[in-house]
Design an enzyme around this catalytic site. Sequence first.
Site, PDB file in Angstrom:
ATOM      1  N   TYR A   5      57.520  22.163 -50.195  1.00  0.00           N
ATOM      2  CA  TYR A   5      58.153  22.307 -51.179  1.00  0.00           C
ATOM      3  C   TYR A   5      58.382  23.899 -51.370  1.00  0.00           C
ATOM      4  O   TYR A   5      59.159  24.388 -52.503  1.00  0.00           O
ATOM      5  CB  TYR A   5      57.543  21.936 -52.700  1.00  0.00           C
ATOM      6  CG  TYR A   5      56.166  22.363 -52.706  1.00  0.00           C
ATOM      7  CD1 TYR A   5      55.842  23.582 -53.310  1.00  0.00           C
ATOM      8  CD2 TYR A   5      55.132  22.029 -52.133  1.00  0.00           C
ATOM      9  CE1 TYR A   5      54.769  24.215 -53.479  1.00  0.00           C
ATOM     10  CE2 TYR A   5      53.767  22.574 -52.124  1.00  0.00           C
ATOM     11  CZ  TYR A   5      53.467  23.783 -52.995  1.00  0.00           C
ATOM     12  OH  TYR A   5      52.188  24.342 -52.860  1.00  0.00           O
ATOM     13  N   GLY A   6      57.961  24.606 -50.538  1.00  0.00           N
ATOM     14  CA  GLY A   6      58.284  26.295 -50.432  1.00  0.00           C
ATOM     15  C   GLY A   6      58.593  26.381 -49.008  1.00  0.00           C
ATOM     16  O   GLY A   6      59.626  25.995 -48.523  1.00  0.00           O
ATOM     17  N   SER A   7      57.892  27.441 -48.419  1.00  0.00           N
ATOM     18  CA  SER A   7      58.269  27.684 -46.950  1.00  0.00           C
ATOM     19  C   SER A   7      58.609  26.655 -46.019  1.00  0.00           C
ATOM     20  O   SER A   7      59.243  26.790 -45.021  1.00  0.00           O
ATOM     21  CB  SER A   7      57.716  28.956 -46.584  1.00  0.00           C
ATOM     22  OG  SER A   7      56.322  28.580 -46.507  1.00  0.00           O
TER      23      SER A   7
ATOM     24  N   GLU B  39      48.085  27.933 -44.394  1.00  0.00           N
ATOM     25  CA  GLU B  39      48.009  28.204 -45.711  1.00  0.00           C
ATOM     26  C   GLU B  39      46.539  28.477 -46.232  1.00  0.00           C
ATOM     27  O   GLU B  39      46.262  28.190 -47.398  1.00  0.00           O
ATOM     28  CB  GLU B  39      48.274  26.655 -46.229  1.00  0.00           C
ATOM     29  CG  GLU B  39      49.615  25.834 -45.851  1.00  0.00           C
ATOM     30  CD  GLU B  39      50.893  26.781 -46.455  1.00  0.00           C
ATOM     31  OE1 GLU B  39      50.691  27.692 -47.541  1.00  0.00           O
ATOM     32  OE2 GLU B  39      51.732  26.734 -45.878  1.00  0.00           O
TER      33      GLU B  39
ATOM     34  N   PHE C 152      54.307  16.970 -46.931  1.00  0.00           N
ATOM     35  CA  PHE C 152      55.417  17.411 -48.060  1.00  0.00           C
ATOM     36  C   PHE C 152      55.472  18.926 -48.118  1.00  0.00           C
ATOM     37  O   PHE C 152      54.561  19.406 -48.442  1.00  0.00           O
ATOM     38  CB  PHE C 152      55.100  16.867 -49.500  1.00  0.00           C
ATOM     39  CG  PHE C 152      56.118  17.215 -50.390  1.00  0.00           C
ATOM     40  CD1 PHE C 152      57.234  16.512 -50.406  1.00  0.00           C
ATOM     41  CD2 PHE C 152      55.858  18.101 -51.508  1.00  0.00           C
ATOM     42  CE1 PHE C 152      58.215  16.581 -51.367  1.00  0.00           C
ATOM     43  CE2 PHE C 152      56.945  18.334 -52.427  1.00  0.00           C
ATOM     44  CZ  PHE C 152      58.000  17.556 -52.464  1.00  0.00           C
TER      45      PHE C 152
END
Length: 178
Positions: free
Chosen positions: A6-8, A83, A4
């Site tokens: 949700y940002g970059s 990340e 999933f």
Amino acid sequence: MWIFGYGSLIWNPSFSYQDYRLARLDNWVRRFWQGSTDHRGVPGYPGRVVTLISEPAGHCWGVAYKCGESGSQQVIEKLDYREKGGYHRESVTLNFIDGSTIEGLVYVAGPDNSDYLGPASEADIVTQILSAQGPSGSNRDYLNKLANSLRNLSVTDPHVFSIETKVQSEINAEISIR
């Protein structure tokens, strides 16, 4: 395996995938509470990027990517490296528009990491976004790509769009002074 974003990861997944779908996480909201010293800022002058914050009545829309089983370990290794600035993997339930659900992975940065900045006033977040620059580009560019990607998905996110509006107001005010 489903990942999933949700940002970059919405506009730059940087890994191979077989399919992607609009998906929702329940009980989470997207917030500019994570510091970035490796992508959108530098040590001592972090940018602000999004993370997920637990909120019982909240939800967060993003993109779920289906990765092939044969390459899933490579995807995890690549994302773990990307990340590394305070994010960890969590198993979550992804909700699709058709009502179906599936288990997936998401990267979340919580208050237990050294780059976590936590809540701040929108004015402080805007100031930081306007001034931060890192190896992956300006923090302003990150905000613009996120807001535009959400619009392209027909997703509304009051936090992101409010920050975007305030950043643009600051830019416009600066231009009118010149």
